[in-house]
Design a protein around this motif. Structure first.
Motif, mmCIF file in Angstrom:
data_model
loop_
_atom_site.group_PDB
_atom_site.id
_atom_site.type_symbol
_atom_site.label_atom_id
_atom_site.label_comp_id
_atom_site.label_asym_id
_atom_site.label_seq_id
_atom_site.Cartn_x
_atom_site.Cartn_y
_atom_site.Cartn_z
ATOM 1 N N MET A 1 -10.619 -0.487 11.713
ATOM 2 C CA MET A 1 -9.751 -1.174 10.741
ATOM 3 C C MET A 1 -8.302 -1.024 11.173
ATOM 4 S SD MET A 1 -11.326 -0.195 6.995
ATOM 5 C CE MET A 1 -11.271 1.580 7.252
ATOM 6 N N ASN A 2 -7.515 -2.086 11.015
ATOM 7 C CA ASN A 2 -6.101 -1.931 11.324
ATOM 8 C C ASN A 2 -5.349 -1.382 10.112
ATOM 9 O OD1 ASN A 2 -5.556 -4.107 9.594
ATOM 10 N ND2 ASN A 2 -5.483 -5.580 11.257
ATOM 11 N N SER A 3 -4.089 -1.056 10.300
ATOM 12 C CA SER A 3 -3.311 -0.388 9.245
ATOM 13 C C SER A 3 -3.115 -1.286 8.028
ATOM 14 C CB SER A 3 -1.953 0.053 9.787
ATOM 15 O OG SER A 3 -1.259 -1.029 10.377
ATOM 16 N N TYR A 4 -3.140 -2.624 8.230
ATOM 17 C CA TYR A 4 -2.943 -3.547 7.117
ATOM 18 C C TYR A 4 -4.132 -3.504 6.163
ATOM 19 C CZ TYR A 4 0.205 -5.286 10.744
ATOM 20 O OH TYR A 4 1.143 -5.368 11.733
ATOM 21 N N VAL A 5 -5.335 -3.456 6.730
ATOM 22 C CA VAL A 5 -6.549 -3.390 5.910
ATOM 23 C C VAL A 5 -6.606 -2.063 5.164
ATOM 24 C CG1 VAL A 5 -9.073 -3.340 5.965
ATOM 25 C CG2 VAL A 5 -7.820 -4.959 7.413
ATOM 26 N N VAL A 6 -6.322 -0.973 5.859
ATOM 27 C CA VAL A 6 -6.353 0.360 5.244
ATOM 28 C C VAL A 6 -5.367 0.437 4.080
ATOM 29 C CG1 VAL A 6 -5.880 2.813 5.641
ATOM 30 C CG2 VAL A 6 -7.116 1.481 7.369
ATOM 31 N N ALA A 7 -4.217 -0.220 4.211
ATOM 32 C CA ALA A 7 -3.176 -0.142 3.179
ATOM 33 C C ALA A 7 -3.643 -0.664 1.832
ATOM 34 C CB ALA A 7 -1.942 -0.926 3.632
ATOM 35 N N LEU A 8 -4.645 -1.555 1.826
ATOM 36 C CA LEU A 8 -5.124 -2.118 0.569
ATOM 37 C C LEU A 8 -6.132 -1.213 -0.138
ATOM 38 C CD1 LEU A 8 -5.448 -5.898 1.463
ATOM 39 C CD2 LEU A 8 -3.715 -4.789 0.051
ATOM 40 N N ILE A 9 -6.632 -0.184 0.550
ATOM 41 C CA ILE A 9 -7.583 0.742 -0.078
ATOM 42 C C ILE A 9 -6.951 1.470 -1.259
ATOM 43 C CG2 ILE A 9 -8.980 2.835 0.270
ATOM 44 C CD1 ILE A 9 -9.530 1.832 3.124
ATOM 45 N N PRO A 10 -5.773 2.124 -1.102
ATOM 46 C CA PRO A 10 -5.165 2.768 -2.276
ATOM 47 C C PRO A 10 -4.797 1.774 -3.372
ATOM 48 C CG PRO A 10 -3.648 2.803 -0.405
ATOM 49 C CD PRO A 10 -4.980 2.386 0.117
ATOM 50 N N GLY B 1 0.817 -1.210 0.000
ATOM 51 C CA GLY B 1 0.000 0.000 0.000
ATOM 52 C C GLY B 1 0.852 1.262 0.000
ATOM 53 N N GLY B 2 1.924 1.244 0.776
ATOM 54 C CA GLY B 2 2.841 2.383 0.796
ATOM 55 C C GLY B 2 3.493 2.614 -0.551
ATOM 56 N N PHE B 3 3.863 1.516 -1.241
ATOM 57 C CA PHE B 3 4.476 1.632 -2.569
ATOM 58 C C PHE B 3 3.492 2.234 -3.566
ATOM 59 C CE2 PHE B 3 7.627 -2.066 -1.741
ATOM 60 C CZ PHE B 3 8.514 -1.171 -1.155
ATOM 61 N N PHE B 4 2.227 1.819 -3.496
ATOM 62 C CA PHE B 4 1.209 2.365 -4.412
ATOM 63 C C PHE B 4 1.032 3.863 -4.186
ATOM 64 C CE2 PHE B 4 0.258 -1.716 -5.975
ATOM 65 C CZ PHE B 4 -0.692 -1.631 -6.980
ATOM 66 N N LEU B 5 0.972 4.270 -2.929
ATOM 67 C CA LEU B 5 0.837 5.702 -2.623
ATOM 68 C C LEU B 5 2.027 6.491 -3.164
ATOM 69 C CD1 LEU B 5 -0.498 5.703 1.062
ATOM 70 C CD2 LEU B 5 -1.724 6.463 -0.970
ATOM 71 N N ALA B 6 3.227 5.981 -2.919
ATOM 72 C CA ALA B 6 4.435 6.678 -3.355
ATOM 73 C C ALA B 6 4.499 6.772 -4.875
ATOM 74 C CB ALA B 6 5.666 5.953 -2.819
ATOM 75 N N MET B 7 4.141 5.688 -5.552
ATOM 76 C CA MET B 7 4.199 5.672 -7.009
ATOM 77 C C MET B 7 3.192 6.643 -7.621
ATOM 78 S SD MET B 7 3.957 2.326 -9.485
ATOM 79 C CE MET B 7 5.278 1.552 -8.583
ATOM 80 N N ALA B 8 1.992 6.662 -7.057
ATOM 81 C CA ALA B 8 0.963 7.577 -7.561
ATOM 82 C C ALA B 8 1.362 9.033 -7.304
ATOM 83 C CB ALA B 8 -0.378 7.268 -6.899
ATOM 84 N N ALA B 9 1.943 9.300 -6.121
ATOM 85 C CA ALA B 9 2.369 10.662 -5.787
ATOM 86 C C ALA B 9 3.446 11.149 -6.759
ATOM 87 C CB ALA B 9 2.906 10.698 -4.355
ATOM 88 N N ILE C 1 -2.616 3.454 -11.394
ATOM 89 C CA ILE C 1 -1.425 2.604 -11.476
ATOM 90 C C ILE C 1 -1.729 1.498 -12.471
ATOM 91 C CG2 ILE C 1 0.100 1.034 -10.228
ATOM 92 C CD1 ILE C 1 0.454 3.950 -9.420
ATOM 93 N N THR C 2 -0.979 1.465 -13.559
ATOM 94 C CA THR C 2 -1.215 0.496 -14.623
ATOM 95 C C THR C 2 -0.289 -0.712 -14.462
ATOM 96 O OG1 THR C 2 0.436 1.487 -16.079
ATOM 97 C CG2 THR C 2 -1.807 2.398 -16.154
ATOM 98 N N LYS C 3 -0.467 -1.693 -15.332
ATOM 99 C CA LYS C 3 0.385 -2.885 -15.253
ATOM 100 C C LYS C 3 1.842 -2.543 -15.568
ATOM 101 C CE LYS C 3 -0.665 -4.541 -19.948
ATOM 102 N NZ LYS C 3 -1.210 -5.689 -20.722
ATOM 103 N N GLU C 4 2.065 -1.476 -16.340
ATOM 104 C CA GLU C 4 3.438 -1.039 -16.600
ATOM 105 C C GLU C 4 4.049 -0.441 -15.341
ATOM 106 O OE1 GLU C 4 5.292 -1.551 -19.319
ATOM 107 O OE2 GLU C 4 3.582 -2.749 -19.988
ATOM 108 N N ASP C 5 3.226 0.278 -14.571
ATOM 109 C CA ASP C 5 3.713 0.854 -13.309
ATOM 110 C C ASP C 5 4.059 -0.243 -12.304
ATOM 111 O OD1 ASP C 5 3.342 3.543 -14.135
ATOM 112 O OD2 ASP C 5 1.202 3.388 -13.690
#
Length: 472
Positions: A293-302, A110-118, A312-316
């Motif tokens: 919700m714990n932090s693990y569940v929240v991380a899957l939202i983004p 989830g952190g990687f997805f946020l960083a990549m989108a940012a 975020i595409t398959k290339e990303d």
């Protein structure tokens, strides 16, 4: 040539030698074959992470595969032929394989997805542009602003990605300094130092934090917001000390700096969705006690939002740091092996740790981790020490007046992130050193001072939190 051969031979020969020894030669009464194999795997991992004959993420994959083959209930048939009392406890193969999809891994994903989108929608650069404006043109305060922003980004993004981004912003600024101006060194060092320190502030800031969460469970569990309660003040104090240290060791000769960062916030529907998701995710992480919700569940939202709306595409996805996820998985698997085989508990019982003063134990474990983290991966250091430290903390009742196993685990975790004395210590250090503005001795001087200072401050903060009953 001989050194190169040893680099490849030692991780093979030493574990084989351990497997050939009689089980009772380890000084642990009633040691089983499964426990002996776990020791061999542990030694193999240690040598591979230190000598790096193969990539460190490959070592983690090797740990998981060897555990499946040698100590799992579905391993090689001839590894399970001994009587149960000699063989010992085999480990459920599902538990070992589950380390690839551990909640800790999902948190990082989830952190990687946020960083990549940012990065993709320039949220990071535009925030840097806006946040740096209030710091004016005085070199000292510009550097303070730069360190603060780097640290904030490092709490939610990869330290390496943050460093690369901030160094690119800093490149035209470094060109303003003459070769003899020490201010150039201060600015070049400020980014990796702030990135290394900033990662301590949140559970997703750096892999050692994620490894620590694996052992902070049940009554010792710490929420995302709970971690920030002690992590962020530590980061603030350490950043201020690092800033004072850099400005005093490497004073700038020029009087004004003009940071010219061009850009504007994107206003496309996808960009707005990134901004909203980023803010909502962080708020949900901070307010876990309200929504349940714990932090693990929240991380899957983004992860879901960015995938569904093609942000975020398959290339990303190919650009995600899968090696980091595998590295953490291997560390978790090593901990599973030590725990489920009974080796960690038996080893702790065999060594008279009860005779040691608890404070000596905390100091010794954290200093050892700091030394290791300067010469090898921070994650590898945490992966090797935290399983043993967690088992040790759980078994020592004398630690309870000092905060129990939580204090011990956190002291070692903080120490893992404070190893930053050499270019090889962390990727941010390597990136900064590659810029050509820093000498190794300059980096070492700053890293050693901050490492020792950081450990002392972590002791003080953890003691204060214990006195306020934060850890129960």
């Amino acid at each position: 040539m001989i050194k190169k051969q040893l680099k490849y031979l030692l991780p093979i020969l030493v574990p084989l030698f351990i497997l050939l020894l009689p089980a009772d030669s380890f000084g642990i009464a009633g040691m089983t074959l499964i426990e002996q194999r776990i020791i061999a795997i542990f030694v193999m991992a240690t040598l591979c992470w230190i000598l790096e004959p193969i990539p460190i993420y490959a070592t983690s994959v090797l740990i998981i595969v060897l555990e499946l083959l040698l100590v799992s209930d579905k391993g090689l048939w001839f590894t399970k032929q001994a009587p149960p009392e000699i063989l010992g406890n085999t480990i459920d193969h599902k538990i070992i394989m589950g380390t690839f999809a551990s909640p800790i891994i999902m948190l990082f994903l989830g952190g990687f997805f946020l960083a990549m989108a940012a990065t993709k929608y320039r949220l990071d650069v535009n925030l840097a542009r806006v946040l740096l404006k209030p710091f004016g043109q005085n070199p000292k305060f510009v550097m303070l602003g730069l360190m603060m922003i780097t640290a904030i980004f490092s709490m939610f993004m990869s330290n390496t990605a943050t460093t690369a981004m901030m160094l690119s912003i800093l490149t035209p600024v470094l060109a303003l300094f003459s070769k003899k101006d020490l201010g150039r060194v201060a600015f070049a060092l400020s980014v990796p130092v702030a990135a290394n320190i900033g990662g301590i502030g949140t559970p997703i800031g750096t892999p050692p934090n994620a490894v620590a969460l694996k052992y902070l469970v049940n009554e010792n569990s710490i929420s995302f917001g709970g971690w920030m309660v002690f992590g962020v003040p530590f980061v603030v104090v350490m950043l201020f000390i690092a800033w004072l240290l850099l400005t005093s060791l490497f004073p700038a000769s020029i009087k004004e700096i003009n940071l010219n960062i061009k850009g504007r916030f994107l206003k496309t529907p996808k960009a707005i969705m990134v901004y909203v998701t980023f803010v909502v995710t962080i708020l949900l992480w901070l307010m876990g006690s309200l929504h349940g919700m714990n932090s693990y569940v929240v991380a899957l939202i983004p992860v879901a939002v960015f995938s569904v709306f093609k942000i975020i595409t398959k290339e990303d996805l190919k650009k995600i740091s899968w090696d980091v996820l595998w590295l953490v998985s291997g560390g978790i698997a090593l901990g599973v092996g030590l725990d489920k085989s009974g080796l960690a508990a038996n080893a702790i019982e065999a060594i008279p740790f009860a005779d040691f003063h608890p404070l000596l134990l905390i100091v010794g474990a954290s200093v050892l981790c700091l030394l290791m983290a300067n010469f090898m991966s921070h994650t590898a250091s945490a992966n090797l020490l935290l399983p043993l430290v967690a088992a040790l903390g759980a078994s020592m009742h004398s630690l309870l007046p000092y905060g129990g196993e939580v204090i011990l685990i956190l002291a070692v975790t903080f120490a893992a992130s404070l190893g930053m004395s050499l270019p090889i210590s962390t990727p941010p250090n390597a990136l900064a050193y590659a810029s050509g503005h820093i000498e190794t001795k300059q980096m070492a001087k700053v890293g050693i001072i901050l490492g020792i200072t950081g450990i002392l401050i972590s002791y003080a903060m953890l003691y204060i939190l214990k006195q306020t009953s934060f850890f129960g």
